[in-house]
Design an enzyme around this catalytic site. Structure first.
Site, PDB file in Angstrom:
ATOM      1  N   SER A 127      -8.208  -1.496  -9.585  1.00 42.43           N
ATOM      2  CA  SER A 127      -7.205  -0.727 -10.318  1.00 42.43           C
ATOM      3  C   SER A 127      -7.001  -1.305 -11.711  1.00 42.43           C
ATOM      4  O   SER A 127      -7.028  -2.505 -11.914  1.00 42.43           O
ATOM      5  CB  SER A 127      -5.865  -0.728  -9.567  1.00 42.43           C
ATOM      6  OG  SER A 127      -4.891  -0.022 -10.312  1.00 42.43           O
ATOM      7  N   LYS A 181      -6.026  -0.096  -1.615  1.00 44.36           N
ATOM      8  CA  LYS A 181      -6.151   0.609  -2.897  1.00 44.36           C
ATOM      9  C   LYS A 181      -5.662   2.048  -2.765  1.00 44.36           C
ATOM     10  O   LYS A 181      -5.015   2.595  -3.680  1.00 44.36           O
ATOM     11  CB  LYS A 181      -7.608   0.591  -3.364  1.00 44.36           C
ATOM     12  CG  LYS A 181      -7.901   1.409  -4.632  1.00 44.36           C
ATOM     13  CD  LYS A 181      -7.015   0.995  -5.805  1.00 44.36           C
ATOM     14  CE  LYS A 181      -7.554   1.492  -7.147  1.00 44.36           C
ATOM     15  NZ  LYS A 181      -7.714   2.936  -7.257  1.00 44.36           N
ATOM     16  N   HIS A 184      -1.961   1.911  -2.814  1.00 45.65           N
ATOM     17  CA  HIS A 184      -1.599   1.636  -4.209  1.00 45.65           C
ATOM     18  C   HIS A 184      -1.549   2.945  -4.995  1.00 45.65           C
ATOM     19  O   HIS A 184      -0.590   3.217  -5.723  1.00 45.65           O
ATOM     20  CB  HIS A 184      -2.621   0.681  -4.823  1.00 45.65           C
ATOM     21  CG  HIS A 184      -2.611   0.615  -6.324  1.00 45.65           C
ATOM     22  ND1 HIS A 184      -3.131   1.625  -7.124  1.00 45.65           N
ATOM     23  CD2 HIS A 184      -2.153  -0.332  -7.180  1.00 45.65           C
ATOM     24  CE1 HIS A 184      -2.992   1.297  -8.392  1.00 45.65           C
ATOM     25  NE2 HIS A 184      -2.387   0.124  -8.458  1.00 45.65           N
ATOM     26  N   ASN A 185      -2.578   3.778  -4.835  1.00 47.50           N
ATOM     27  CA  ASN A 185      -2.619   5.040  -5.567  1.00 47.50           C
ATOM     28  C   ASN A 185      -1.527   5.989  -5.095  1.00 47.50           C
ATOM     29  O   ASN A 185      -0.960   6.736  -5.893  1.00 47.50           O
ATOM     30  CB  ASN A 185      -3.988   5.694  -5.401  1.00 47.50           C
ATOM     31  CG  ASN A 185      -5.059   5.027  -6.244  1.00 47.50           C
ATOM     32  OD1 ASN A 185      -4.918   3.869  -6.632  1.00 47.50           O
ATOM     33  ND2 ASN A 185      -6.133   5.733  -6.509  1.00 47.50           N
ATOM     34  N   GLU A 188       1.504   4.957  -6.734  1.00 46.33           N
ATOM     35  CA  GLU A 188       1.371   5.373  -8.133  1.00 46.33           C
ATOM     36  C   GLU A 188       1.791   6.834  -8.300  1.00 46.33           C
ATOM     37  O   GLU A 188       2.491   7.191  -9.266  1.00 46.33           O
ATOM     38  CB  GLU A 188      -0.081   5.175  -8.562  1.00 46.33           C
ATOM     39  CG  GLU A 188      -0.430   5.571  -9.972  1.00 46.33           C
ATOM     40  CD  GLU A 188      -1.923   5.422 -10.218  1.00 46.33           C
ATOM     41  OE1 GLU A 188      -2.547   6.406 -10.683  1.00 46.33           O
ATOM     42  OE2 GLU A 188      -2.481   4.347  -9.931  1.00 46.33           O
TER      43      GLU A 188
END
Length: 475
Positions: A127, A181, A184-185, A188
């Site tokens: 990222s 990940k 995480h997105n 986001e």
């Protein structure tokens, strides 16, 4: 000199290759078409030791064993094609790293297949965008401990550094890195939706211009909301379109696109039975924004008669700030709950505090309060929810009245705040001593004999609703 190969030299691959070279590695560069390889070496060859590999076999031959190869191509079929081309040429102990936005289930499948032939497969979430790739991203590698021993030191060297700590650590086996990940997105998505709602409230409630709101976000970025996304929000809002002279945000079509990782996060959460309502609402809000054919005629639908009448500008701004912070805490708490559930389901043993640590720099959701999250897990590794960690309990408690005023006022004024509202509903649901789910379970038993449990004794029970309504214990 340490070696690594990078195949796939679009922007991210090229910048990661340059990052490796700048940090002392010899980088073997390869692309399906040699034009990108030629361009990289022509433009940036002075930055380090690059080796041009015109073909896959040339790339393999240029590497000493154990070979380390980073794949940076489009997720899905193209990644499988590259793996199928490279894998038969490798030896036991070599390491393939997929640095794309792969679905974690694909990574689990690929890791198992490579393990059968003795090749280590690392699914590494990366990222930070193109700038992070060049100057220090957050890296989330999953795979065997042996694979991390081979590639970890080099990945840690190119990662962002915060307080002398690299934003890279071994996440866990097989698909753990790409799972983290993905979450995480998802966070986001939620973070950006909440920021957009705060902007919309400030603009509609205050009648403020984008430039004025940019100043508010700059002020917020100096406090608890200090984060990369809040920082760049101010930059975007202050930008003026060169062609029209209008605020940039006013000339951009109000239809947010998505590449799929947010949907994957919600789909996975449904499978795991984890409520990630903040992330889900962000995904659905983007979907709604894209349905112009429904939105155009719906503009004529009736709404509240009066707009929001803000009595005190300063108090209103502070209420929106508090609502944004509290809702962000909920979104992060839900994301970490999802990581916990997957770690248990797949036996990954993910260190949640370590994830907060590697998200402090390089990545898109880097934020000041990630230090608070890391500390919460250091203090209480098995904490049931971040919301019951002392710091976050106090922070949300302090801001909840403003949060409630914002959600209530938005509803009364017809301003959509799905992120703020769903976060508040989750918070109230989590803290409720008793939920109406008891009625739902009773209804399920009535029409489907699905049974229920009681508060006063163990076991499952069923009421004979169509008979004498006596209670039985099903066999």
């Amino acid at each position: 000199m340490e070696q690594i190969a990078v195949t796939g030299l679009a922007v991210m691959g090229s910048n990661l290759a340059r990052n490796f070279a700048r940090n002392g590695a010899q980088v073997v560069v390869h692309n399906r078409t040699t034009a990108k390889t030629d361009a990289l070496i022509a433009e940036h060859g002075s930055e380090g030791d690059f080796v041009h590999a015109p073909s896959t076999q040339d790339m393999i031959d240029a590497l000493e064993r154990p070979r380390r190869i980073l794949i940076m191509v489009q997720a899905g079929g193209p990644t499988d094609a590259v793996i199928n081309d490279i894998a038969p040429r490798l030896d036991a102990g070599d390491v393939l790293i997929d640095g794309g936005n792969a679905r974690y289930t694909d990574t689990r499948r690929r890791e198992a297949a490579m393990r059968e032939i003795g090749v280590h497969f690392v699914g590494a979430g990366i990222s930070g965008g193109e700038d992070g790739a060049l100057n220090g991203p957050s890296i989330m590698p999953g795979g065997s401990p042996e694979s991390y021993a081979t590639v970890g030191p080099l990945l840690e060297r190119i990662a962002a550094q915060v307080d002398g700590t690299p934003c890279c650590t071994h996440v866990g086996p097989d698909g753990a890195g790409h799972f983290v990940k993905m979450v995480h997105n998802g966070i986001e998505y939620a973070d950006m939706q909440l920021i957009a709602e705060a902007y919309d409230l400030l603009r509609r409630g205050l009648g403020a211009s984008p430039v004025e709101i940019a100043d508010i976000f700059r002020d917020w970025n100096s406090g608890d909301l200090d984060s990369y996304l809040v920082q760049i929000t101010a930059e975007v809002l202050a930008h003026v379109d060169a062609e029209t002279g209008a605020p940039f945000v006013d000339v951009v079509l109000d239809q947010a696109e998505q590449k799929g990782t947010g949907r994957w996060t919600v789909q996975s959460a449904l499978d795991l039975g984890v409520p990630v309502s903040g992330i889900a609402e962000a995904v659905f809000a983007r979907a709604l924004s894209g349905h112009a054919e429904q939105r155009r005629p719906a503009v004529a639908l009736p709404g509240p008669a009066a707009a929001w009448a803000v009595e005190d500008r300063g108090d209103f701004i502070d209420d929106v700030r508090r609502a944004l912070y509290a809702s962000k805490v909920v979104a992060y708490a839900q994301g970490f709950d999802q990581i916990t559930a997957a770690s248990t389901e797949y036996g990954w043993d993910i260190d949640r505090g370590a994830m907060a640590t590697i998200w402090r720099g390089g990545c898109i959701i880097r934020a000041k309060f990630l230090d608070r999250i890391r500390q919460a897990y250091d203090d209480q590794p098995d904490v049931a929810s971040l919301l019951v960690a002392p710091y976050f309990t106090a922070a949300v408690s302090e801001g909840q009245e403003g949060w409630r005023r914002v959600v209530a006022g938005a509803a009364a004024s017809g301003i959509p705040v799905p992120g703020f509202a769903s976060a508040l509903a989750y918070y109230d649901g989590l803290r409720a001593e008793r939920l109406p789910a008891a009625l739902i379970q009773g209804l399920r038993d009535f029409f489907g004999a699905h049974t229920y449990r009681r508060v006063d004794r163990e076991g499952s029970f069923h009421t004979l609703w169509s008979a004498d309504r006596s209670e039985i214990t099903p066999p």
